[in-house]
Design a protein around this motif. Structure first.
Motif, PDB file in Angstrom:
ATOM      1  N   ASP A 179       7.500  12.384  -5.429  1.00  0.00           N
ATOM      2  CA  ASP A 179       6.487  12.481  -6.490  1.00  0.00           C
ATOM      3  C   ASP A 179       6.366  13.909  -7.021  1.00  0.00           C
ATOM      4  OD1 ASP A 179       5.195  13.767  -4.418  1.00  0.00           O
ATOM      5  OD2 ASP A 179       3.435  12.456  -4.386  1.00  0.00           O
ATOM      6  N   GLU A 180       7.441  14.695  -6.829  1.00  0.00           N
ATOM      7  CA  GLU A 180       7.415  16.098  -7.248  1.00  0.00           C
ATOM      8  C   GLU A 180       8.410  16.371  -8.375  1.00  0.00           C
ATOM      9  OE1 GLU A 180       6.282  18.032  -2.873  1.00  0.00           O
ATOM     10  OE2 GLU A 180       8.246  18.406  -3.741  1.00  0.00           O
TER      11      GLU A 180
ATOM     12  N   LEU B  17       1.821  14.399 -11.807  1.00  0.00           N
ATOM     13  CA  LEU B  17       0.885  13.305 -12.036  1.00  0.00           C
ATOM     14  C   LEU B  17       1.587  12.047 -12.528  1.00  0.00           C
ATOM     15  CD1 LEU B  17      -2.037  12.284 -12.155  1.00  0.00           C
ATOM     16  CD2 LEU B  17      -2.173  13.187 -14.492  1.00  0.00           C
ATOM     17  N   ALA B  18       2.516  12.183 -13.464  1.00  0.00           N
ATOM     18  CA  ALA B  18       3.193  11.006 -14.019  1.00  0.00           C
ATOM     19  C   ALA B  18       4.001  10.279 -12.941  1.00  0.00           C
ATOM     20  CB  ALA B  18       4.094  11.420 -15.182  1.00  0.00           C
ATOM     21  N   LYS B  19       4.705  11.025 -12.112  1.00  0.00           N
ATOM     22  CA  LYS B  19       5.480  10.401 -11.034  1.00  0.00           C
ATOM     23  C   LYS B  19       4.562   9.738 -10.014  1.00  0.00           C
ATOM     24  CE  LYS B  19      10.010  12.561 -10.657  1.00  0.00           C
ATOM     25  NZ  LYS B  19      10.939  13.217  -9.714  1.00  0.00           N
ATOM     26  N   MET B  20       3.477  10.419  -9.669  1.00  0.00           N
ATOM     27  CA  MET B  20       2.528   9.852  -8.708  1.00  0.00           C
ATOM     28  C   MET B  20       1.968   8.529  -9.234  1.00  0.00           C
ATOM     29  SD  MET B  20       0.621  13.436  -7.756  1.00  0.00           S
ATOM     30  CE  MET B  20      -0.502  12.896  -6.474  1.00  0.00           C
ATOM     31  N   GLN B  21       1.588   8.520 -10.504  1.00  0.00           N
ATOM     32  CA  GLN B  21       1.019   7.314 -11.099  1.00  0.00           C
ATOM     33  C   GLN B  21       2.031   6.176 -11.121  1.00  0.00           C
ATOM     34  OE1 GLN B  21      -2.460   7.030 -12.472  1.00  0.00           O
ATOM     35  NE2 GLN B  21      -1.686   5.058 -11.752  1.00  0.00           N
ATOM     36  N   LYS B  22       3.268   6.497 -11.456  1.00  0.00           N
ATOM     37  CA  LYS B  22       4.320   5.486 -11.505  1.00  0.00           C
ATOM     38  C   LYS B  22       4.540   4.861 -10.134  1.00  0.00           C
ATOM     39  CE  LYS B  22       7.884   3.377 -13.513  1.00  0.00           C
ATOM     40  NZ  LYS B  22       7.663   2.293 -14.500  1.00  0.00           N
ATOM     41  N   LEU B  23       4.591   5.683  -9.115  1.00  0.00           N
ATOM     42  CA  LEU B  23       4.801   5.192  -7.757  1.00  0.00           C
ATOM     43  C   LEU B  23       3.659   4.291  -7.295  1.00  0.00           C
ATOM     44  CD1 LEU B  23       6.143   8.552  -6.341  1.00  0.00           C
ATOM     45  CD2 LEU B  23       7.427   6.401  -6.262  1.00  0.00           C
ATOM     46  N   VAL B  24       2.428   4.715  -7.560  1.00  0.00           N
ATOM     47  CA  VAL B  24       1.263   3.901  -7.187  1.00  0.00           C
ATOM     48  C   VAL B  24       1.294   2.568  -7.938  1.00  0.00           C
ATOM     49  CG1 VAL B  24      -1.262   3.741  -7.276  1.00  0.00           C
ATOM     50  CG2 VAL B  24      -0.177   5.864  -6.515  1.00  0.00           C
ATOM     51  N   ASP B  25       1.616   2.608  -9.208  1.00  0.00           N
ATOM     52  CA  ASP B  25       1.669   1.379 -10.014  1.00  0.00           C
ATOM     53  C   ASP B  25       2.721   0.412  -9.471  1.00  0.00           C
ATOM     54  OD1 ASP B  25      -0.310   2.354 -11.647  1.00  0.00           O
ATOM     55  OD2 ASP B  25       1.032   2.919 -13.290  1.00  0.00           O
ATOM     56  N   ILE B  26       3.913   0.938  -9.152  1.00  0.00           N
ATOM     57  CA  ILE B  26       4.976   0.072  -8.625  1.00  0.00           C
ATOM     58  C   ILE B  26       4.534  -0.575  -7.315  1.00  0.00           C
ATOM     59  CG2 ILE B  26       7.302   0.049  -7.628  1.00  0.00           C
ATOM     60  CD1 ILE B  26       8.000   2.335  -9.621  1.00  0.00           C
TER      61      ILE B  26
ATOM     62  N   VAL C 280      -4.822   9.096  -9.356  1.00  0.00           N
ATOM     63  CA  VAL C 280      -3.888   7.969  -9.174  1.00  0.00           C
ATOM     64  C   VAL C 280      -4.318   7.001  -8.077  1.00  0.00           C
ATOM     65  CG1 VAL C 280      -1.990   9.372 -10.043  1.00  0.00           C
ATOM     66  CG2 VAL C 280      -2.335   9.200  -7.575  1.00  0.00           C
ATOM     67  N   GLN C 281      -5.236   7.417  -7.198  1.00  0.00           N
ATOM     68  CA  GLN C 281      -5.833   6.539  -6.190  1.00  0.00           C
ATOM     69  C   GLN C 281      -4.827   5.852  -5.256  1.00  0.00           C
ATOM     70  OE1 GLN C 281      -9.370   5.870  -5.654  1.00  0.00           O
ATOM     71  NE2 GLN C 281      -9.364   7.831  -6.739  1.00  0.00           N
TER      72      GLN C 281
ATOM     73  N   LYS D 143       0.840  -1.195   0.000  1.00  0.00           N
ATOM     74  CA  LYS D 143       0.000   0.000   0.000  1.00  0.00           C
ATOM     75  C   LYS D 143       0.877   1.247   0.000  1.00  0.00           C
ATOM     76  CE  LYS D 143      -4.099  -2.119   1.946  1.00  0.00           C
ATOM     77  NZ  LYS D 143      -5.164  -2.018   2.968  1.00  0.00           N
ATOM     78  N   ILE D 144       0.296   2.350  -0.452  1.00  0.00           N
ATOM     79  CA  ILE D 144       1.094   3.563  -0.630  1.00  0.00           C
ATOM     80  C   ILE D 144       0.362   4.792  -0.101  1.00  0.00           C
ATOM     81  CG2 ILE D 144       0.242   3.798  -3.017  1.00  0.00           C
ATOM     82  CD1 ILE D 144       3.014   5.055  -3.693  1.00  0.00           C
ATOM     83  N   LYS D 145       1.132   5.624   0.613  1.00  0.00           N
ATOM     84  CA  LYS D 145       0.646   6.919   1.084  1.00  0.00           C
ATOM     85  C   LYS D 145       1.421   8.000   0.351  1.00  0.00           C
ATOM     86  CE  LYS D 145       0.675   9.711   5.335  1.00  0.00           C
ATOM     87  NZ  LYS D 145       2.062  10.233   5.366  1.00  0.00           N
ATOM     88  N   LEU D 146       0.706   8.928  -0.263  1.00  0.00           N
ATOM     89  CA  LEU D 146       1.336  10.082  -0.902  1.00  0.00           C
ATOM     90  C   LEU D 146       1.122  11.276   0.013  1.00  0.00           C
ATOM     91  CD1 LEU D 146       0.348   9.558  -4.661  1.00  0.00           C
ATOM     92  CD2 LEU D 146       2.485   8.941  -3.506  1.00  0.00           C
TER      93      LEU D 146
END
Length: 198
Positions: free
Chosen positions: A175-176, A183-192, A21-22, A3-6
């Protein structure tokens, strides 16, 4: 999945990115004096724009427990992250009021007993620096789910998860781009994170 917290969201528009990105959890800094600190009006607007099913945690540092409880009972935040020198008694008081608590400790303190819901391992007060992930205790020894933080980016997140096997990862600056949520970094992190078994 891991699980991931941003965390460290400080613009109202960041809520829209989070909705896209959820992540499993979002965070805002309510401790004064930090670059990403938000005031209560901004915090309220972020909460109103954020999907209802994404819990919003407030980050505090040596602040009044009664004030923290007020923010929780108002519905502004759904949990707290204690990033200062809070005592186990303060954690217990919050837990007795059914407040979910993330207790931040240095990696070498990972096995200290606690009533917190989660143990967040960070090298310093939001240092943004990694530490030796091999010192994270194995799952059978943990008192609470481990949240791994400190210098995590789309480049090193997979390695960190593989080595430390955390139940959660927590990203703030990773994610900045130029100090703004990307957005792209946030999405990548959530996906990983979400593609890793746990």
């Amino acid at each position: 999945m891991t699980k991931i917290k941003l965390c460290g969201n400080f613009r109202v528009d960041d809520a829209d990115l989070l909705n896209q990105v959820q992540p499993d959890m979002a965070g805002i800094i309510l401790a004064p004096g930090h670059r990403r600190t938000v005031n209560l009006m901004t915090a309220l607007k972020i909460r109103q724009r954020l999907d209802d099913h994404i819990p919003l945690y407030g980050v505090f540092m040596n602040q009044n427990i009664a004030d923290i409880l007020t923010l929780f009972t108002s519905g502004l935040i759904q949990g707290v992250q204690l990033h200062g020198d809070e005592s186990e008694l303060e954690v217990t008081i919050l837990r007795e009021k059914h407040v979910p608590v993330i207790q931040v400790v240095k990696p070498e303190q990972a096995l200290l007993p606690t009533t917190a819901n989660y143990i967040l391992l960070d090298n310093g007060a939001g240092s943004g620096k990694t530490f030796d992930w091999e010192i994270v205790p194995p799952k059978p020894l943990r008192h609470a789910p481990i949240m791994l933080a400190g210098g995590l980016t789309p480049i090193n997140l997979q390695e960190a998860i593989t080595q430390a096997q955390p139940e959660w990862v927590d990203i703030s600056s990773g994610d900045e781009v130029s100090g703004i949520k990307d957005l792209a970094k946030m999405q990548k992190l959530v996906d990983i994170a979400h593609h890793n078994p746990n």
